[in-house]
Design an enzyme around this catalytic site. Structure first.
Site, PDB file in Angstrom:
ATOM      1  N   GLY A  63      45.653 -47.328  25.168  1.00 34.70           N
ATOM      2  CA  GLY A  63      45.959 -47.381  26.602  1.00 34.70           C
ATOM      3  C   GLY A  63      47.452 -47.320  26.827  1.00 34.70           C
ATOM      4  O   GLY A  63      48.153 -48.310  26.625  1.00 34.70           O
ATOM      5  N   GLY A 107      49.227 -47.285  29.475  1.00 31.45           N
ATOM      6  CA  GLY A 107      49.544 -47.605  30.868  1.00 31.45           C
ATOM      7  C   GLY A 107      50.829 -48.422  30.916  1.00 31.45           C
ATOM      8  O   GLY A 107      51.696 -48.287  30.042  1.00 31.45           O
ATOM      9  N   SER A 108      50.934 -49.293  31.920  1.00 32.59           N
ATOM     10  CA  SER A 108      52.182 -50.041  32.126  1.00 32.59           C
ATOM     11  C   SER A 108      52.495 -50.951  30.936  1.00 32.59           C
ATOM     12  O   SER A 108      53.549 -50.823  30.302  1.00 32.59           O
ATOM     13  CB  SER A 108      52.077 -50.896  33.393  1.00 32.59           C
ATOM     14  OG  SER A 108      51.648 -50.111  34.467  1.00 32.59           O
ATOM     15  N   GLY A 156      50.892 -51.305  27.988  1.00 35.49           N
ATOM     16  CA  GLY A 156      50.809 -50.623  26.688  1.00 35.49           C
ATOM     17  C   GLY A 156      52.091 -49.864  26.402  1.00 35.49           C
ATOM     18  O   GLY A 156      52.627 -49.904  25.286  1.00 35.49           O
ATOM     19  N   ARG A 184      44.412 -35.735  28.081  1.00 33.50           N
ATOM     20  CA  ARG A 184      45.542 -36.685  28.189  1.00 33.50           C
ATOM     21  C   ARG A 184      46.525 -36.455  27.033  1.00 33.50           C
ATOM     22  O   ARG A 184      47.736 -36.528  27.208  1.00 33.50           O
ATOM     23  CB  ARG A 184      45.042 -38.139  28.152  1.00 33.50           C
ATOM     24  CG  ARG A 184      44.158 -38.537  29.289  1.00 33.50           C
ATOM     25  CD  ARG A 184      44.874 -38.645  30.607  1.00 33.50           C
ATOM     26  NE  ARG A 184      45.638 -39.873  30.757  1.00 33.50           N
ATOM     27  CZ  ARG A 184      46.712 -40.006  31.518  1.00 33.50           C
ATOM     28  NH1 ARG A 184      47.179 -38.956  32.183  1.00 33.50           N
ATOM     29  NH2 ARG A 184      47.340 -41.152  31.611  1.00 33.50           N
ATOM     30  N   ALA A 225      55.472 -54.901  34.372  1.00 33.00           N
ATOM     31  CA  ALA A 225      55.876 -53.507  34.180  1.00 33.00           C
ATOM     32  C   ALA A 225      55.035 -52.629  35.096  1.00 33.00           C
ATOM     33  O   ALA A 225      53.918 -52.990  35.461  1.00 33.00           O
ATOM     34  CB  ALA A 225      55.641 -53.087  32.724  1.00 33.00           C
ATOM     35  N   LYS A 263      46.502 -69.506  33.901  1.00 36.81           N
ATOM     36  CA  LYS A 263      46.959 -68.294  34.598  1.00 36.81           C
ATOM     37  C   LYS A 263      45.858 -67.791  35.537  1.00 36.81           C
ATOM     38  O   LYS A 263      46.130 -67.350  36.659  1.00 36.81           O
ATOM     39  CB  LYS A 263      47.337 -67.229  33.552  1.00 36.81           C
ATOM     40  CG  LYS A 263      47.998 -66.022  34.172  1.00 36.81           C
ATOM     41  CD  LYS A 263      48.697 -65.148  33.147  1.00 36.81           C
ATOM     42  CE  LYS A 263      49.363 -63.968  33.842  1.00 36.81           C
ATOM     43  NZ  LYS A 263      48.981 -62.684  33.302  1.00 36.81           N
ATOM     44  N   ASN A 291      46.076 -67.439  39.582  1.00 39.92           N
ATOM     45  CA  ASN A 291      45.725 -66.165  40.188  1.00 39.92           C
ATOM     46  C   ASN A 291      44.670 -66.368  41.286  1.00 39.92           C
ATOM     47  O   ASN A 291      44.803 -65.833  42.391  1.00 39.92           O
ATOM     48  CB  ASN A 291      45.204 -65.233  39.077  1.00 39.92           C
ATOM     49  CG  ASN A 291      44.914 -63.852  39.576  1.00 39.92           C
ATOM     50  OD1 ASN A 291      44.119 -63.686  40.486  1.00 39.92           O
ATOM     51  ND2 ASN A 291      45.557 -62.852  38.992  1.00 39.92           N
ATOM     52  N   ASN A 342      53.261 -63.412  49.016  1.00 37.29           N
ATOM     53  CA  ASN A 342      52.891 -64.746  48.523  1.00 37.29           C
ATOM     54  C   ASN A 342      53.390 -65.867  49.438  1.00 37.29           C
ATOM     55  O   ASN A 342      52.681 -66.829  49.711  1.00 37.29           O
ATOM     56  CB  ASN A 342      53.449 -64.958  47.113  1.00 37.29           C
ATOM     57  CG  ASN A 342      52.791 -64.036  46.097  1.00 37.29           C
ATOM     58  OD1 ASN A 342      51.839 -63.329  46.417  1.00 37.29           O
ATOM     59  ND2 ASN A 342      53.306 -64.034  44.876  1.00 37.29           N
TER      60      ASN A 342
END
Ligand code: NAP
Length: 303
Positions: free
Chosen positions: A7, A9-10, A12, A35, A129, A182, A186, A200
């Site tokens: 992955g 993505g951000s 990874g 990809r 990220a 966490k 959340n 927030n």
């Protein structure tokens, strides 16, 4: 030993580029040939850190390559992790280490059950990220990574490679407590920012709602055998709301950009755990239903 990153993505990409920058061998695993072909037209994967952009020519392959994998970093969203790991499972060596970066809870156990011969290491990350273009990641928020396994095993020797790559981390025997805490933070903040359509800080105007959720979350955490994660929860929620007053939560941003959320592994996981333990959570259940309705009205998956 090679780091295979599943992955790109951000998160990874953030891990892959920092490992590559330290001279460590890294391979990206992309979902399919299309990809891979798109990636191979680029010079590599770019990291933007503190305004400095650097590109790393990290080799990539698809899931169907045949190279064995000894160390795998799973950097997909929670809802993709199980399917992605299933596709790569035949390539995992005996005693492979599999790092799971997913937020929330539920996906890690599902993955671990599928690959009993591997050592699954859960990661709780507070780093931030985002991708500003294809194959380009911006390191947006300094943070920390807690790593651990549920068998309370010893820290692996390769943690020194994270040190070398400048990836802030610590091995913990209480990774589940970190992940539950966490998750609770959340659940107390993110769904409300979606429903009230606010940053927030505006949750300070909904203090009663936040407090009631924290009380129920505390009960669930206690019943799940995580009293440490329940301790001082409301205080920390209030601190986070104040310290990140101008920020929009990740769930808010996902919904605003029409992206699928990880609701099933966050609020969904807490509500399911509470139901299984006969722990009454009327406020959390109601919040989940309101969120599902909100997502469905926007054509977004509610699982
Ligand atoms: P992301 O940017 O959406 O990246 C996920 C990547 O997984 C995508 O590149 C996607 O590929 C890839 N993927 C999905 N299925 C795949 C498959 N079957 N084979 C190969 N690749 C596959 O997500 P993210 O923001 O990095 O988040 C990853 C996890 O980290 C989430 O659980 C998130 O909550 C957690 N997290 C993120 C941050 C952050 O700041 N981003 C911080 C803390 C925790 P395509 O590009 O082809 O779709």
């Amino acid at each position: 030993m090679c780091w295979h990153v599943l992955g790109a993505g951000s998160l990874g990409s953030l891990w892959a580029t920092r490992l590559a920058r330290a001279g460590l061998p890294v391979r990206l695993i992309l979902r399919d040939d299309a990809r891979l072909a798109a990636y191979n037209t680029q010079a590599g994967l770019a990291l933007d850190e503190k305004g400095q952009r650097q590109t790393f020519a990290i080799l990539a392959q698809t899931v169907s390559a045949d190279e064995p994998i000894q160390r795998l970093l799973v950097a997909c969203k929670a809802y993709d992790a199980e399917r992605a790991v299933a596709a790569i499972a035949p390539r995992l060596s005996d005693k492979a280490d599999v790092l799971l970066l997913q937020n929330g809870l539920g996906s890690q156990d599902a993955v671990a059950a599928m690959i009993p011969h591997a050592r699954c290491i859960f990661v709780s990350s507070t780093e931030g990220a985002y991708r500003d273009a294809h194959w380009s990641v911006v390191f947006a928020g300094q943070g920390f990574n807690w790593l651990g396994d549920t068998r309370r095993g010893a820290a692996p020797a390769w943690l020194s490679e994270l040190e070398r790559a400048g990836i802030p981390h610590q091995w913990t025997p209480d990774i589940l407590e970190r992940l539950w805490r966490k998750l609770a933070l959340n659940c107390a903040i993110n769904p409300l920012t979606v429903l009230h359509q606010c940053p927030n800080g505006e949750l300070q105007a909904h203090a009663q709602e936040v407090t009631a959720l924290c009380v129920e979350l505390g009960h669930v955490l206690q019943r799940c055998g995580q009293p440490g994660a329940a301790e001082g929860l409301l205080d920390q929620v209030q601190q986070v709301i104040a310290a990140t007053a101008a920020n929009y939560s990740s769930m808010y941003q996902d919904v605003a950009q029409g992206r699928r959320t990880e609701i099933r592994y966050l609020l969904g996981h807490v509500c399911a755990a509470a139901a299984a333990l006969d722990c009454p959570t009327p406020k959390l259940n109601q919040l989940r239903l309101r969120l599902i309705e909100h997502l469905s009205a926007r054509g977004l998956p509610s699982d």
